[in-house]
Motif scaffolding. Sequence first.
Motif, PDB file in Angstrom:
ATOM      1  N   ASP B 498       4.615 -27.908   4.198  1.00 62.37           N
ATOM      2  CA  ASP B 498       3.386 -28.899   3.474  1.00 62.37           C
ATOM      3  C   ASP B 498       2.040 -27.630   2.541  1.00 62.37           C
ATOM      4  N   GLY B 499       3.477 -26.642   2.128  1.00 64.82           N
ATOM      5  CA  GLY B 499       2.496 -26.307   0.940  1.00 64.82           C
ATOM      6  C   GLY B 499       2.065 -25.275   0.808  1.00 64.82           C
ATOM      7  N   SER B 500       2.105 -24.159   2.043  1.00 67.65           N
ATOM      8  CA  SER B 500       1.791 -23.156   2.224  1.00 67.65           C
ATOM      9  C   SER B 500       2.521 -21.913   2.576  1.00 67.65           C
ATOM     10  N   ALA B 501       1.876 -20.626   2.291  1.00 65.84           N
ATOM     11  CA  ALA B 501       3.425 -19.881   1.884  1.00 65.84           C
ATOM     12  C   ALA B 501       3.003 -18.358   3.106  1.00 65.84           C
ATOM     13  N   THR B 502       4.489 -17.990   3.322  1.00 65.35           N
ATOM     14  CA  THR B 502       4.101 -17.113   4.305  1.00 65.35           C
ATOM     15  C   THR B 502       5.070 -15.568   3.019  1.00 65.35           C
ATOM     16  N   VAL B 503       4.538 -14.278   3.151  1.00 66.52           N
ATOM     17  CA  VAL B 503       5.561 -13.747   2.603  1.00 66.52           C
ATOM     18  C   VAL B 503       5.110 -12.126   3.915  1.00 66.52           C
ATOM     19  N   SER B 504       6.508 -12.158   3.618  1.00 65.42           N
ATOM     20  CA  SER B 504       6.912 -11.049   4.824  1.00 65.42           C
ATOM     21  C   SER B 504       7.575  -9.968   3.934  1.00 65.42           C
ATOM     22  N   ILE B 505       6.839  -8.306   4.237  1.00 64.71           N
ATOM     23  CA  ILE B 505       7.251  -7.814   3.623  1.00 64.71           C
ATOM     24  C   ILE B 505       7.286  -6.154   3.972  1.00 64.71           C
ATOM     25  N   GLY B 506       7.932  -5.588   3.536  1.00 69.36           N
ATOM     26  CA  GLY B 506       8.322  -4.343   4.875  1.00 69.36           C
ATOM     27  C   GLY B 506       7.179  -3.474   5.196  1.00 69.36           C
ATOM     28  N   THR B 507       5.915  -3.158   4.031  1.00 71.19           N
ATOM     29  CA  THR B 507       5.330  -1.987   4.696  1.00 71.19           C
ATOM     30  C   THR B 507       3.909  -2.941   5.140  1.00 71.19           C
ATOM     31  N   GLY B 508       3.330  -2.305   6.324  1.00 67.03           N
ATOM     32  CA  GLY B 508       2.168  -2.854   6.845  1.00 67.03           C
ATOM     33  C   GLY B 508       0.692  -2.076   5.905  1.00 67.03           C
ATOM     34  N   PRO B 509      -0.319  -2.293   6.442  1.00 65.68           N
ATOM     35  CA  PRO B 509      -1.623  -1.636   6.197  1.00 65.68           C
ATOM     36  C   PRO B 509      -1.985  -0.228   7.296  1.00 65.68           C
ATOM     37  N   SER B 510      -2.570   0.215   7.600  1.00 67.66           N
ATOM     38  CA  SER B 510      -3.658   0.798   8.304  1.00 67.66           C
ATOM     39  C   SER B 510      -4.862   1.199   7.959  1.00 67.66           C
ATOM     40  N   GLY B 511      -5.189   0.130   7.138  1.00 67.89           N
ATOM     41  CA  GLY B 511      -6.563   0.369   6.525  1.00 67.89           C
ATOM     42  C   GLY B 511      -6.593  -0.546   5.287  1.00 67.89           C
ATOM     43  N   GLN B 512      -5.771  -0.546   4.531  1.00 71.59           N
ATOM     44  CA  GLN B 512      -5.333  -0.875   2.697  1.00 71.59           C
ATOM     45  C   GLN B 512      -5.638  -1.454   2.086  1.00 71.59           C
ATOM     46  N   GLY B 513      -5.876  -2.823   3.725  1.00 71.74           N
ATOM     47  CA  GLY B 513      -5.931  -4.607   3.138  1.00 71.74           C
ATOM     48  C   GLY B 513      -5.040  -5.618   2.351  1.00 71.74           C
ATOM     49  N   HIS B 514      -3.601  -4.955   2.347  1.00 70.82           N
ATOM     50  CA  HIS B 514      -2.538  -6.002   2.505  1.00 70.82           C
ATOM     51  C   HIS B 514      -2.356  -7.351   2.609  1.00 70.82           C
ATOM     52  N   GLN B 515      -3.339  -7.320   3.873  1.00 69.17           N
ATOM     53  CA  GLN B 515      -3.965  -9.163   3.818  1.00 69.17           C
ATOM     54  C   GLN B 515      -4.344  -9.533   2.902  1.00 69.17           C
ATOM     55  N   THR B 516      -5.089  -9.059   2.071  1.00 63.44           N
ATOM     56  CA  THR B 516      -5.615  -9.701   0.876  1.00 63.44           C
ATOM     57  C   THR B 516      -4.927  -8.918  -0.278  1.00 63.44           C
ATOM     58  N   THR B 517      -4.487  -7.988  -0.721  1.00 60.03           N
ATOM     59  CA  THR B 517      -3.611  -8.034  -1.678  1.00 60.03           C
ATOM     60  C   THR B 517      -1.848  -8.691  -2.108  1.00 60.03           C
ATOM     61  N   TRP B 518      -1.266  -8.538  -1.187  1.00 59.24           N
ATOM     62  CA  TRP B 518      -0.346  -9.701  -1.106  1.00 59.24           C
ATOM     63  C   TRP B 518      -0.626 -10.645  -1.253  1.00 59.24           C
ATOM     64  N   ALA B 519      -1.820 -10.799  -0.560  1.00 54.63           N
ATOM     65  CA  ALA B 519      -1.938 -12.546  -0.929  1.00 54.63           C
ATOM     66  C   ALA B 519      -2.555 -12.626  -2.005  1.00 54.63           C
ATOM     67  N   GLN B 520      -3.195 -11.801  -2.939  1.00 53.17           N
ATOM     68  CA  GLN B 520      -3.425 -12.315  -4.018  1.00 53.17           C
ATOM     69  C   GLN B 520      -2.297 -11.930  -5.154  1.00 53.17           C
ATOM     70  N   ILE B 521      -1.051 -11.253  -4.954  1.00 54.13           N
ATOM     71  CA  ILE B 521      -0.360 -11.373  -5.649  1.00 54.13           C
ATOM     72  C   ILE B 521       0.392 -12.703  -5.880  1.00 54.13           C
ATOM     73  N   VAL B 522       0.253 -13.171  -4.441  1.00 56.85           N
ATOM     74  CA  VAL B 522       1.172 -14.208  -4.354  1.00 56.85           C
ATOM     75  C   VAL B 522       0.688 -15.849  -4.707  1.00 56.85           C
ATOM     76  N   GLY B 523      -0.588 -15.123  -4.546  1.00 55.22           N
ATOM     77  CA  GLY B 523      -1.728 -16.784  -4.858  1.00 55.22           C
ATOM     78  C   GLY B 523      -1.645 -16.795  -5.978  1.00 55.22           C
ATOM     79  N   ASP B 524      -1.422 -15.370  -6.690  1.00 53.22           N
ATOM     80  CA  ASP B 524      -2.497 -15.955  -8.377  1.00 53.22           C
ATOM     81  C   ASP B 524      -0.480 -16.316  -9.031  1.00 53.22           C
ATOM     82  N   GLY B 525       0.336 -15.744  -8.229  1.00 53.55           N
ATOM     83  CA  GLY B 525       1.924 -16.058  -9.056  1.00 53.55           C
ATOM     84  C   GLY B 525       2.310 -17.787  -8.954  1.00 53.55           C
ATOM     85  N   LEU B 526       1.979 -18.175  -8.299  1.00 56.12           N
ATOM     86  CA  LEU B 526       1.978 -19.352  -7.336  1.00 56.12           C
ATOM     87  C   LEU B 526       0.492 -20.607  -7.208  1.00 56.12           C
ATOM     88  N   GLY B 527      -0.204 -19.808  -8.172  1.00 64.09           N
ATOM     89  CA  GLY B 527      -1.579 -20.702  -8.171  1.00 64.09           C
ATOM     90  C   GLY B 527      -2.324 -20.890  -6.968  1.00 64.09           C
TER      91      GLY B 527
END
Lengths: 288, 790
Positions: B498-527
Motif C-alpha cells: 500500500d506504499g507504507s514502509a517499515t524499517v527494522s533496525i538493530g538498535t532500540g531506544p531507551s528514550g533517544q527518539g529512534h521512532q522519529t529519527t529513523w522515520a526521518q531518514i527513511v521519509g527523507d530518502g523516499l519522499g
Amino acid sequence: MYPRQFDYVAPSSLEEALAALDANPGAKVLAGGMSLLPMMKMRLLSPEMVVDIGRIGGLGDITDNGDSISIGALVTHTEVSASGLVQEHGAALATAASWTGDRQVRNRGTCCGSMVHADVAADQPVAALALGATMVAASSGGTREIAAADFFVDTMMSALEPNEILTEVRIPKAGPGTASAYDKLGRRGGHTDYAVAGVAASVTRSNGSISAATVAVTGVGNRPVLAAGVADALVGSDGSDAAVEAAAAHATDGIDVLEDLYGSVGYKTHLAQVFAARAVKAALSAAG
Amino acid sequence: MSSTSVLGGVVRRREDPALIQGRGRYTDDVKLAGTAHVAFVRSPYAHAQVSSVDTSAAAAMEGVLAVYTAADTDHLGPLIAQVPVGALRPLLNSGTVKHVGEAVAMVVAEDPYVAKDAADAVDVDYEPLPAVVDLKQSLSDEVPVHEGASNTLISWVGPFGADEAALAELQEGIEAAKQRDDAVVVSQEMINQRLIPVPIEPRSVMADYQAGYDRFDIYSSTQIPSALAGAIGKYFGMSMNQVTVKAMEVGGGFGCKLNVYNDEVLVAFASRQLGCPVKWTETRREAANSTIQGRGWVATATVTGTEDGEILGFELEGIADMGAYSQNFTVAIPFLGLFVGSGQYSFPTYWKMDCVTTHTMTTDAYRGAGRPEAAYYLERIVDMYARRIGMDPAEVRRKNYISADDFPGAVSPMGFPMDTGDYATNLDAALETAGWSDLLAERDAARAEGRYVGVGLATYVEVCGFGPSGLVDLGFSWAEYQMPSAFNGSSLVRVHPDGSATVSIGTGPSGQGHQTTWAQIVGDGLGLDVERIRVIHGDTEEAPPSIGTFGSRSAAVDGAACYEATGKVRAKAARIAAHLLEASEEDIEFADGAAQVVGTDSSVSWGEIAACAYQPHRLPEGLEGGLEAHAIFSPGNATWPFGTHIAVVEVDPDTGDVDLLRYIGMDDCGNVISPMIVDGQIHGGIAQGIGQAMFEDAVYGADGNLLSGSLVDYILPTAADLPSFELDRTVTPSDINPLGVKGIGEAGTIGSAHTVVNAVVDALEPLGVTHIDMPLRPRRVWQAIQDARA
C-alpha cells in the motif's frame, strides 16, 4: 516496594475511626499517606490496620476561631501555604508548607500528618513550635490539647497516643507587632528538599525593643526543638542586626547536634546560627 | 537554538504522545496468565561467609512455588561477560558473599507480595568478614576481595599500543620538562565519585518458557536484546533462534541495562523449571545494590607547562573501582577513558589506571562510561594550570588544541585516529554566545561587591559510535553470548504493497527518539511522510541482530545502515517509477509520497509503485519482485564529537550553597538529523553531569553498606534544580559515515561536571580555594571555604 499484608478501613465519622483505633492497637492513621505509605512499602513499618480518615467530613478546613485559627487533619500543605489566614497569622508555617516536599507531595500530604510524623528534618513542626501552636488530639475518651513544645518527643515520635488522632493544629492569631518567618537550607540547596538546617522564629516588637520571641530549629538534632537561648537573648534587645546575630549564636545551645550525610556537627551548628539570624531578621522586618 | 538539520528541520518526537500519556508498553505491563513472581534474598553484609540457608519456612508458605539457592543453579555456571577479566558473578551465592545486595536465594510465588513475605522468611546465617571499600586499601591487597587473587584486575596504560621503551621515553620527556626553568607543575588528587544510574523505569524481566515448542519469549528492559537472546540460549543449550527477546519501551538505560544480569538468567531458569511465565521487577532500593553503578575513580592529575601557557605534558595516575565482580564491560570502562585521555589536545600524555575490586556492587557503563571521568581530570587540571599562570582558561585551551589543519588524519597523543575536528572554531562560538568578556566583567563587578560569582569553562572531545570491530576488539569475544563482536549497523527497509514502509533496525531506544529519527531518514530518502513509516526495534525475532544501544552509536552506525538501505529501496523504486512513467530513471525524484519526473507534472504514488513491485509481471524485465532492501554498515572509525561548555554560579559563603545561574553548551556532533532530539540528548546529558557535580553520591560506609541507597538520600537533579540551558552548535561533519553524524547521547555528560566545578572554584578563588571534590553539596563547599580561610 511491597508492604506486608494489612487491614484497611475507611470510616465516615471520627467516632468510627477512633473506635477502630481502640479496637486495633497496631493500627495507623492514613491521611495524605506521603510518609506512611513509603515506610510501609519499605517495610520499615508494618501496621496491622490502616485507618483512612480521608472520607471523614469536617477535617479539611482552615477555620477562624476569633483569637486563633485551626488547621484540620486533612488540610494539605498546598492549602496551608495558600491560606490568607495562615499567611497573616502564621507566615512561618505558610512558608514551611510551601517548601515541603514537591508539588505532588504538597497536594496530597497534610500539615497534621507532618506534625505527627515528626521527622527530624521536616519544615512545619518548627513553625508550629515558633508560633506556639496547640495540638488538638481526639480519642474515644474526648479531646486533649497538647502544647507544640510538648508534642515533639523524640526521633519521629510525637506525644500522640496510639488511639488518638491529631484533628487540629491551632495557631494563636498574631497580635500587633508580632510576625514570624522560616528559613532553611534544603538538601538540594536553596529551599528544596528536607532541611539540612532550618529555623522558624516568631517575634513581637513593642516600643522599639523585642518583647517576646520564640525560635525553633529543625534538621540539626533528634527532633524539632525550641532554641530557648536565642529567644532569651532576643527579648529585651533592640532587634538590631548585631543583637540578632549575637542571639543567633545560641541557636544550638542545649541541643545535641547530630551529623548526617548532609552536614557535620560543626556545619550544622553554623547553619543553625545563620538561619536563626536570617529568620529572626525576616520576622522583625515583617513585624515592622 | 539552532535548527540545522540535514533532513529538514525540527520534527516533533512521534513516540511522545504514548509515553507522556501513560500509554507506552513497558516490560512490567506485560500480563500473561499464570505468571509467577520473584523476590530475591539479598546479603545485608558486604563480605560474609554464609553458614546456612534455611528455606523451609518460606517454601511452606501458601502461594510459594519454589525457593532456589546456589545448590539449584550452580550447574549453570557464573554470569557471562564480554570482558571476563576478574571473578564473574555467581547467579546465586551460598558461599562467601562479596557485596551488600548480592543474591543468596530466589523465591518464586503466585504474587509479588507473597514472594516478598517468603523472601523475608528465608533464614540465612552470615559470619561477617572484613570488607574493603577504600580504593587505596584495595590496591594494597591487604584484604583480598577474592581469596588468593590480587585485587588489581588490570592496569590500563597509555598511549595505546606504546611499548615499555616508548612509555619510558615519554615519561622521561615529561620529567625533563619539569626541570625547565620556566616549568609550572600543577598536580591535584581528585575523586570522581561513584554514581547510581537511576532510569525512571527500573529493570524488569519476564520469561515465558514454552515447553511444547522448547522456546523462550523473554521480555526485558534491556539495551542489548540480541546478546540476551544469545546468553539465554547458551545457558539452556538452545540456539539463538529458540529465544525471542523483546525489549518493549525501555524507560531509560544510561548503560545500566547494557549487561546481561543474573536475575534475567534466573527468571528464565525458574520459568523452565516451573512451566509458567515468571516475572521480576526490581524495586528502587533493590536497584541501588543490584544494578551496576558508574564512575568511582581516585586519581592524581598533573600538568607540566610553561609560564606562557604551553603545556608540555599531562599525567594521570589513579585507581578505578570495579566492585566485587566483573560484569559485561567492567574493566573496559576505564579503557574508554584512556581513549580520550589527552582530550582535544596535542601535548604528550601519560595515563595509567589500576582497576581494583572492592566489596561493593559491580561498576560498568554509565552514561559516558570512562570518558566523563577522563575529561573531568583533564579539564580540571588544565583549568588549575590556567589559574596558576594567570591566563584566560579559554586561551590556554586554544593554545594546546590539535589544529583543525591536522584533520583529516589527526591521531590523538593517546594513539587513536580521530575523524574530524575543529576545536578552536567551536570554542570561539561558545565564547561569543556566552558573551565571555562581559561574563568575566560581570563576575569581577560582583566580586567587588563581595559576592562570590564564578565563571567556569571546559571543553571536551569524546569518542563514540562504536564502531569498527577491530577498534573495540580487546581480545575477548562475544562467543559466550553466541554473539560475534560485530559492531555493525543493520537495517531493513520494506515498502508494503500500500506504499507504507517499515524499517527494522538493530538498535532500540531507551528514550533517544529512534521512532522519529529513523522515520526521518527513511521519509527523507523516499519522499514519504513519517506517519507512513513504522519503526521496529528491540525484538530479536523481527529486527536484525545488533550489539545493542550504547556508546552513542545508534545514529552513527545503525542510522547509516538505515540511510543506505533507504537508498537501495529508492533506487529500485526509481526504476519502477521510470518504467511506469516512461521516463528515464535519472529524471525521477521522490517527494510528497510520490515519484515525479523532474520538471513535469507526471508522477506516480508510492502506493502505485509498491503495487507494481508486488505484481512482478508489471515490472521491467529482469527486475525481481518486492520492494525492500537490507544494509549493513561497518564504520571505519568511531566518531569524535566535541564541544565547549560554560557555567555561571554564585556561592553563598555563609552556607556553601551553590546557585547555578547559567549554563551554556556549544556542542558539535557533526550533521544533525533531528535538532529537537539532539538538543534533548544534550539537555539530559548536561543534567546528569550537573547531577554528578552538585548532587549525586553513592556513599559507602567503611563496612560496605550503601548509605545513600534510596532516593531520599541519593539526590537526583530535577528540572526544578536546573537553569534553562542555552544550547547552540557548530557543525563539523564526520567523514566516516554517509550521514556525517557523530554520537550525541553522552556528550552532554562528558562536558558538564567539570564545567560546574571549574565555575565554583572560580567563584571561590578570592578565598584561595583551588579544588573541591564532587558532589559540591553545600557542606563540602562551606568546608572548603573554612579550610581556605584557616
